[in-house]
Each structure stands twice: as structure tokens, then as C-alpha cells.
Design a protein around this motif. Sequence first.
Motif, PDB file in Angstrom:
ATOM      1  N   LYS A 185     -18.260 -15.998  61.972  1.00 48.80           N
ATOM      2  CA  LYS A 185     -17.576 -17.049  61.196  1.00 48.80           C
ATOM      3  C   LYS A 185     -18.355 -17.374  59.934  1.00 48.80           C
ATOM      4  O   LYS A 185     -17.772 -17.635  58.881  1.00 48.80           O
ATOM      5  N   LYS A 186     -19.694 -17.322  60.034  1.00 51.11           N
ATOM      6  CA  LYS A 186     -20.550 -17.623  58.879  1.00 51.11           C
ATOM      7  C   LYS A 186     -20.304 -16.641  57.745  1.00 51.11           C
ATOM      8  O   LYS A 186     -20.117 -17.040  56.591  1.00 51.11           O
ATOM      9  N   TYR A 187     -20.268 -15.350  58.058  1.00 50.45           N
ATOM     10  CA  TYR A 187     -20.055 -14.357  57.003  1.00 50.45           C
ATOM     11  C   TYR A 187     -18.607 -14.367  56.495  1.00 50.45           C
ATOM     12  O   TYR A 187     -18.334 -13.996  55.359  1.00 50.45           O
ATOM     13  N   THR A 188     -17.699 -14.815  57.365  1.00 51.43           N
ATOM     14  CA  THR A 188     -16.319 -15.004  56.890  1.00 51.43           C
ATOM     15  C   THR A 188     -16.284 -16.111  55.828  1.00 51.43           C
ATOM     16  O   THR A 188     -15.611 -15.998  54.798  1.00 51.43           O
ATOM     17  N   LEU A 189     -17.019 -17.212  56.076  1.00 50.83           N
ATOM     18  CA  LEU A 189     -17.129 -18.291  55.080  1.00 50.83           C
ATOM     19  C   LEU A 189     -17.747 -17.785  53.779  1.00 50.83           C
ATOM     20  O   LEU A 189     -17.303 -18.135  52.682  1.00 50.83           O
ATOM     21  N   PHE A 190     -18.804 -16.957  53.898  1.00 52.26           N
ATOM     22  CA  PHE A 190     -19.424 -16.369  52.694  1.00 52.26           C
ATOM     23  C   PHE A 190     -18.361 -15.642  51.856  1.00 52.26           C
ATOM     24  O   PHE A 190     -18.253 -15.815  50.638  1.00 52.26           O
ATOM     25  N   GLN A 191     -17.580 -14.802  52.567  1.00 54.69           N
ATOM     26  CA  GLN A 191     -16.589 -13.985  51.854  1.00 54.69           C
ATOM     27  C   GLN A 191     -15.518 -14.867  51.220  1.00 54.69           C
ATOM     28  O   GLN A 191     -15.060 -14.609  50.095  1.00 54.69           O
ATOM     29  N   GLU A 192     -15.090 -15.925  51.954  1.00 53.47           N
ATOM     30  CA  GLU A 192     -14.069 -16.809  51.398  1.00 53.47           C
ATOM     31  C   GLU A 192     -14.571 -17.532  50.145  1.00 53.47           C
ATOM     32  O   GLU A 192     -13.821 -17.695  49.166  1.00 53.47           O
ATOM     33  N   ILE A 193     -15.848 -17.927  50.155  1.00 56.17           N
ATOM     34  CA  ILE A 193     -16.423 -18.601  48.980  1.00 56.17           C
ATOM     35  C   ILE A 193     -16.484 -17.650  47.793  1.00 56.17           C
ATOM     36  O   ILE A 193     -16.150 -18.005  46.659  1.00 56.17           O
ATOM     37  N   VAL A 194     -16.893 -16.393  48.057  1.00 52.07           N
ATOM     38  CA  VAL A 194     -16.953 -15.397  46.976  1.00 52.07           C
ATOM     39  C   VAL A 194     -15.566 -15.141  46.407  1.00 52.07           C
ATOM     40  O   VAL A 194     -15.365 -15.053  45.194  1.00 52.07           O
ATOM     41  N   VAL A 195     -14.561 -15.038  47.302  1.00 54.28           N
ATOM     42  CA  VAL A 195     -13.173 -14.787  46.847  1.00 54.28           C
ATOM     43  C   VAL A 195     -12.693 -15.943  45.975  1.00 54.28           C
ATOM     44  O   VAL A 195     -12.088 -15.751  44.923  1.00 54.28           O
ATOM     45  N   LEU A 196     -12.967 -17.198  46.419  1.00 52.28           N
ATOM     46  CA  LEU A 196     -12.566 -18.359  45.622  1.00 52.28           C
ATOM     47  C   LEU A 196     -13.270 -18.368  44.275  1.00 52.28           C
ATOM     48  O   LEU A 196     -12.707 -18.813  43.264  1.00 52.28           O
ATOM     49  N   SER A 197     -14.524 -17.896  44.235  1.00 52.21           N
ATOM     50  CA  SER A 197     -15.273 -17.866  42.978  1.00 52.21           C
ATOM     51  C   SER A 197     -14.649 -16.881  41.996  1.00 52.21           C
ATOM     52  O   SER A 197     -14.715 -17.068  40.782  1.00 52.21           O
ATOM     53  N   ARG A 198     -14.048 -15.814  42.534  1.00 57.74           N
ATOM     54  CA  ARG A 198     -13.434 -14.809  41.666  1.00 57.74           C
ATOM     55  C   ARG A 198     -12.077 -15.260  41.120  1.00 57.74           C
ATOM     56  O   ARG A 198     -11.664 -14.859  40.042  1.00 57.74           O
ATOM     57  N   LYS A 199     -11.381 -16.092  41.910  1.00 60.68           N
ATOM     58  CA  LYS A 199     -10.014 -16.480  41.530  1.00 60.68           C
ATOM     59  C   LYS A 199     -10.052 -17.537  40.425  1.00 60.68           C
ATOM     60  O   LYS A 199     -10.616 -18.606  40.594  1.00 60.68           O
ATOM     61  N   SER A 200      -9.504 -17.203  39.311  1.00 63.40           N
ATOM     62  CA  SER A 200      -9.430 -18.182  38.220  1.00 63.40           C
ATOM     63  C   SER A 200      -8.448 -19.290  38.549  1.00 63.40           C
ATOM     64  O   SER A 200      -8.534 -20.407  38.032  1.00 63.40           O
ATOM     65  N   SER A 201      -7.497 -18.977  39.469  1.00 61.90           N
ATOM     66  CA  SER A 201      -6.473 -19.968  39.803  1.00 61.90           C
ATOM     67  C   SER A 201      -6.935 -20.964  40.864  1.00 61.90           C
ATOM     68  O   SER A 201      -6.268 -21.948  41.120  1.00 61.90           O
ATOM     69  N   ALA A 202      -8.057 -20.669  41.465  1.00 65.98           N
ATOM     70  CA  ALA A 202      -8.544 -21.557  42.534  1.00 65.98           C
ATOM     71  C   ALA A 202      -8.994 -22.890  41.954  1.00 65.98           C
ATOM     72  O   ALA A 202      -9.740 -22.930  40.977  1.00 65.98           O
ATOM     73  N   SER A 203      -8.549 -23.958  42.588  1.00 64.08           N
ATOM     74  CA  SER A 203      -8.929 -25.289  42.086  1.00 64.08           C
ATOM     75  C   SER A 203     -10.368 -25.606  42.444  1.00 64.08           C
ATOM     76  O   SER A 203     -10.913 -25.103  43.423  1.00 64.08           O
ATOM     77  N   GLU A 204     -10.973 -26.464  41.634  1.00 62.07           N
ATOM     78  CA  GLU A 204     -12.374 -26.859  41.883  1.00 62.07           C
ATOM     79  C   GLU A 204     -12.483 -27.644  43.185  1.00 62.07           C
ATOM     80  O   GLU A 204     -13.465 -27.541  43.902  1.00 62.07           O
ATOM     81  N   GLU A 205     -11.413 -28.410  43.494  1.00 61.97           N
ATOM     82  CA  GLU A 205     -11.443 -29.192  44.733  1.00 61.97           C
ATOM     83  C   GLU A 205     -11.458 -28.276  45.955  1.00 61.97           C
ATOM     84  O   GLU A 205     -12.205 -28.508  46.901  1.00 61.97           O
ATOM     85  N   THR A 206     -10.633 -27.206  45.917  1.00 58.54           N
ATOM     86  CA  THR A 206     -10.601 -26.253  47.026  1.00 58.54           C
ATOM     87  C   THR A 206     -11.955 -25.565  47.184  1.00 58.54           C
ATOM     88  O   THR A 206     -12.478 -25.397  48.279  1.00 58.54           O
ATOM     89  N   PHE A 207     -12.523 -25.143  46.031  1.00 59.99           N
ATOM     90  CA  PHE A 207     -13.821 -24.447  46.058  1.00 59.99           C
ATOM     91  C   PHE A 207     -14.910 -25.363  46.602  1.00 59.99           C
ATOM     92  O   PHE A 207     -15.747 -24.957  47.430  1.00 59.99           O
ATOM     93  N   THR A 208     -14.890 -26.652  46.157  1.00 62.47           N
ATOM     94  CA  THR A 208     -15.907 -27.610  46.619  1.00 62.47           C
ATOM     95  C   THR A 208     -15.767 -27.878  48.110  1.00 62.47           C
ATOM     96  O   THR A 208     -16.760 -27.965  48.831  1.00 62.47           O
TER      97      THR A 208
END
Length: 601
Positions: A120-143
Motif C-alpha cells: 500500500k505504501k508504494y501504491t501511495l508513492f505511485q499515486e503521488i507521482v502520478v498526481l505530480s505529473r498531471k497538470s489537471s490535478a488540483s492542489e487540494e487533491t495533491f495535498t
Amino acid sequence: MKFLKQNKYVFFLRIALGISIIAIGYLTTMFYFQMKDLDSSFQSIENSNATQNELDHLFSILKEDEIKLSNLIIAEDIAFSKGIFSREEALSKIDRLKQLSFVHRFLHESILQLEVLIDKKYTLFQEIVVLSRKSSASEETFTEKLYENKRFNVELYSFLENELRPIIRGIQLHDSNYPEKISDTRKTVFILAIVSILIFLLSYSKMNDNLLILKKVNDDLRLLNETFNNAEKIAGFGYWKVNLKTNNYTFSDNFYRLLEEEKQHFHPSFENIIKYIHPDDHEYVAKTYQNSIESHIPTSILYRYILPSGVLKYVILTANFRTNNKGESIKIGVIHDVTEQFKKTFELEENNKKLIAINAELESFNNIASHDLQEPLRKIQMFISRIEANDLEAISESGKGYFDKIKLSANRMQNLMIDLVNYSRTIKSDKVFIKINLNEILKDVIDELAVNVQETKAKISIDELPEIFGTKFQIQQLFVNLISNSLKYTKPSVIPEIQISWVDSFMDNLKEAVNDASDKIISDKDYYKIIVSDNGIGFNQEYSHRIFQLFRRLETEITYTGTGLGLAICKKIIENHNGYIKAEGTLNVGAKFIIYLPKTL
């Protein structure tokens, strides 16, 4: 009558022999099961220790991946995120933990739960990296995802402390009677030896021809003693003992050898030993020894010996109390030479300090060049461009002057952040060295600086340069910074002349080098020597070290633009390549930068 007495003696002798043989059989069986039990306990302890080590390594990997994730987010270097996390290594640690814990059901179940948490930890890592790449991702979602990762860290480490470690400690506590089992086994062996000796004595009294067998046994015992002495030499330990009633000391042969003395060189006593102990440790050792004797507390201390040759030796002393067959208290101790281990530990601590310092530098630079600093700057430059394009004529003359200063400051800030990022990359980049043709590198550098060369009408002369081992982009950055430095710090109305040469025969003292190589002599046998010289404004030689420091620009702050990071980057690149760099200059005459790069990896 004499015959009957002799037969009676033989009869009782045979009974005694029979009883002795039965006793040996019983003790041997007992010894076998004790050794089997000891082996089982030892394996359990070994598994527990190995499990603890694997857990420490696993959570070290997770911490390193957390740092990598932070660096990726801060530096916005997401392009390099693929494959940067150590998920496979972490899963291999989990597999190893499952193997180690297989015989302990509760521990094994906890390891399986840990495997789910790690996944689950590495899944979270990957999700954070994916959100960092998405220009459409909101700052609230990323935070929120970052906070979710933080909360999960608390859960993960809580699981470690409240679930895993108590189970391991319970296993270790269960096996804590291991020394008692060893003590029991020693007693069994001791009794077994006594009974064996009794049989030998009875056999000798019965048959004189068994003297040959007894001699063979004595020879075997002598060999065992020699083997023990050799084991002492190889393992680097020596033993001693003292009878607390008679105050008589006994030292093993290797105890004397560890002190670089012949065996029995001096009378065994504490007073004679204290002379070899380092003066700074005298009081500590004497006080610890006295307290141990008075209170019968086992001793385990680290201290130093100064040998007759002047060599400093680190030893660990471990001692405990026993009672002999006369009821007298005896203290038995072992000293173990740990000099090499201590030196390696010290070197490791020094390396850790360097690593901490590097990480601190990286953190500082990454914070400065972070997104929060770059975003406002981009907006400032955007508004400057709009004002310059649409409203510049409406501004007063004094306002235009202020506007130009604002524009200049914004550009300088952008250059500073670019240099900071470059410096940060030179610190944290991997040392993957390949063979590099410096002539091709210099050709690319001149092409990159073509505009600056044309503007200054500079004359650049380059010798035929060797091939070296290094990181291509760093070596290119090194020469870009050095040549840019020469093009920047020129004298008014003087055409810049830059010379890049290779010295193929030399023997130099590195006393003036900035890499802490005081009075080190190197030659063309092991290093390449490359010189970058110019006819610019130069500098006072007394400042030769300062120009390589971060943000250090000597007295040229107003006349010449720059961030003060260019030469600091050069220094860091040279350090990454295990080389040396030094600067020589004469004010208003020119500067010379001398580079030494190793010929082999």
C-alpha cells in the motif's frame, strides 16, 4: 589367600568400571540432547537478530524512498521518477522476513500484514507521482494525498513498534536462558571429563599395557591446547583470571602477545597491566575494575592499550565471576582486539557526517529553488513583458529606470535559481563514469557559448585533449562554467584570450587545491592535468580558495553580473570525479584554473 584378595579387588574394580561406563553413557546422552537444545536456541536467536536487521534495512529503504519522493516533488524532477523507488528491494526484504519468521506463527502473520502495508505504501508513492505529473490535478487533491501518505507513515511505524518489535522481543526473551544452557552444558562436559579420567585411572591401575593409550590421550590433549592457543591468535583475543582470595593472576600466552610481549615477560598482576593502558583510560579502567570486584558485577568495557612500539590498540574486556571447587571466588575475563573494527566504525561515522552535510546542502538549495519561489518569479517576468510591450511609453523616465532595475533583478534571480538547480544536481547525481572524449566535449561547449564568444570577439585556443572517465553532462558543465567565467570577467577594451591546454608531464604539490589535499604530491602517472587560462581581470592569489565558495564573488559585485555559484559547481563536479582543482591569479593580468582528473576509475 592372596589370590582371593586379588580376585576381590578385580571384582570391585570391574564393578567400578561398569558404573563409570554407565555414567559416561548417561552423560553423553545428556550432552547430546543439551547440544541439540543449544543448537535450536542458537538458531532461534540468530533468526530473531536477522529479522531485526532485515526490518531495519526495510525501513531504511522506505525512509530513503520518502526522501527521493520529497526531492522529486520539491525539484519538480518528475521526468526521472521512473524506477527511482526501491520497491523490488523492499519486497525482497519482505520475502526474506517471511522465510525467517516461518517457524514463529504470530511473527509470520505480522510479516504478512507488513507485506500488505508495504504494498500500500508504494501504491501511495505511485499515486503521488502520478498526481505530480498531471497538470489537471488540483492542489487540494495533491495535498490530501500527501497527508494520506503522512498518516499512513504513522500507521506503518506504529505497526512496527506496537506489533512486530514486541513479538521479536518476546522471542528473544524466550531464548534469554541461552547462557544458562551453555553453563549447564559446560558442567555436563566437565563431569563427563572427570568420569572419563576416572576410567583411565582405573584402567591404568588394572593393566600397565594401557599406558600407551593414556599417552595417546595426553598427546591429544596437548594438541587441543595448542589449537586453543592458535585460535586465540587468529581471533585476536586473550584470557585472564584472578583468584579473589589469593589475588593470584593468570594470563594466557596470547594475552602477552596482544601486548607485544613474550609470554611470561612480566609477573601477572593488575599493577603490571595498568602500565600498558592509555593514560586517559587509567582512572576509568581502575575504577570499573574496583567496583566490579567489590560488588561482583560482570564487566564489559572498551579501552585502549599503548604498546611498546607506540601502536594504539582498542580492546573490549568482558569478565564474569565463577567459584572454583574450593569455594573460592574467581574472576575470569577475555580481552578482544577490536582495533580494525573501531577504525572502520570511525570511518563509517565520518562518512555519515559527510552524507548529512550533503543532504543539508541539498535541502537548502532545493528549498530556495522550490516551486513557491519559481512561480512568483514567472509571474513577475510575465507582467514585466506585458508592461514592456504595452505600457512602457506611459512610464516616466525615472520610472523606466526603476523598471529596468526590476527587470535586471528578476533575470538575475532566474539565473540564480538555474545555478542552484545545477549545483544541487552535481551533489546528488549518481557517479556513473564512462569514457569521454574531451575534444568533443569542448566542441559542444564552444557551440553552446557561440553567442557570448561572438559578442566579446574572444579568441579561444584548445590543445588536443585526452580521453577521461567521467559523467558527460557534468564535465560539459565544468567547461561551460570555466569558459563563461573567462568571458564574463574581461578587461574593458581588451579582446578576451582563453587558452585550454593539457600538460602531459608533471609532478605537482596540491597545497593550494581546494579539495583538502594539503602537501599531497601527484604526477602524470595517475592524473591528467588540464589548464584553463585567460587574460581577464584576474584576482588576488590570497582569495584563491574563496572564489570556490557558494555565492562568493570577491570585489566584482557591482561591475560584473553573476550568481557566485559557477565556480562552486566546478568544485563540486571535480570532487564527484575524485579530482582536484586550484586557481592561480594575478590582479589585472589574468586567471588560471588547474584541473587534475584521475586516469583510472
